[in-house]
Motif scaffolding. Structure first.
Motif, PDB file in Angstrom:
ATOM      1  N   LEU A  58       2.038   6.978  -6.839  1.00 31.70           N
ATOM      2  CA  LEU A  58       1.065   8.001  -6.985  1.00 31.70           C
ATOM      3  C   LEU A  58       1.556   9.276  -6.803  1.00 31.70           C
ATOM      4  O   LEU A  58       1.464  10.288  -7.467  1.00 31.70           O
ATOM      5  CB  LEU A  58      -0.377   7.735  -6.446  1.00 31.70           C
ATOM      6  N   GLU A  59       2.134   9.674  -5.681  1.00 31.14           N
ATOM      7  CA  GLU A  59       2.544  10.817  -5.393  1.00 31.14           C
ATOM      8  C   GLU A  59       3.618  11.280  -6.165  1.00 31.14           C
ATOM      9  O   GLU A  59       4.066  12.377  -6.771  1.00 31.14           O
ATOM     10  CB  GLU A  59       3.319  10.663  -4.023  1.00 31.14           C
ATOM     11  N   SER A  82       0.736  -1.282  -0.067  1.00 30.38           N
ATOM     12  CA  SER A  82      -0.033   0.032   0.001  1.00 30.38           C
ATOM     13  C   SER A  82       1.124   1.069   0.028  1.00 30.38           C
ATOM     14  O   SER A  82       0.626   2.440  -0.705  1.00 30.38           O
ATOM     15  CB  SER A  82      -1.068  -0.102   1.357  1.00 30.38           C
ATOM     16  N   GLN A  83       1.978   1.184   0.803  1.00 28.91           N
ATOM     17  CA  GLN A  83       2.757   2.409   1.007  1.00 28.91           C
ATOM     18  C   GLN A  83       3.512   2.711  -0.501  1.00 28.91           C
ATOM     19  O   GLN A  83       3.887   3.837  -0.754  1.00 28.91           O
ATOM     20  CB  GLN A  83       4.092   2.093   1.843  1.00 28.91           C
ATOM     21  N   HIS A 105       1.119   4.092  -3.048  1.00 27.30           N
ATOM     22  CA  HIS A 105       0.926   5.664  -2.465  1.00 27.30           C
ATOM     23  C   HIS A 105       2.241   6.360  -3.152  1.00 27.30           C
ATOM     24  O   HIS A 105       2.093   7.605  -3.355  1.00 27.30           O
ATOM     25  CB  HIS A 105       0.671   5.884  -1.096  1.00 27.30           C
TER      26      HIS A 105
END
Length: 104
Positions: A71-72, A64-65, A68
């Motif tokens: 995406l960032e 999940s990290q 994320h």
């Protein structure tokens, strides 16, 4: 009449087991060892399953990290792309002194 003489029952049983029932004694010992091994293996299996569950949760959290962060990274690269195109057209960011606040 009953005899007052007592037989050593414990010794008679032990002698009987060791002299006539060696196979039965070995089988009993095998069953006990098998039961102990089964209990130990079951315990070790439960510990490993609990550890696996914990590792799966950690893996999902890291996954999940990672998503994320991807995406960032994509959003930041799009922002720098927009800034590069803006500079190409001669646009500059608004400075604090140039801001106008309207109050009704």
């Amino acid at each position: 009449m009953m005899s007052s003489e007592r037989y050593p029952l414990r010794q008679v049983i032990l002698d009987d087991l060791t002299s006539h029932n060696k196979v039965a004694l070995l089988l009993l010992l095998g069953v006990i060892m098998s039961a102990i091994a089964t209990i130990w293996i079951t315990h070790q299996t439960r510990l490993l399953i609990a550890e696996q569950g914990s590792l799966v949760q950690k893996h999902q959290k890291l996954e999940s990290q990672y998503i994320h962060l991807q995406l960032e990274e994509n959003s930041r690269s799009q922002k720098s792309r927009v800034e590069a195109v803006a500079e190409k057209f001669g646009l500059q960011p608004v400075k604090k002194e140039q801001e106008v606040i309207l109050v009704e």
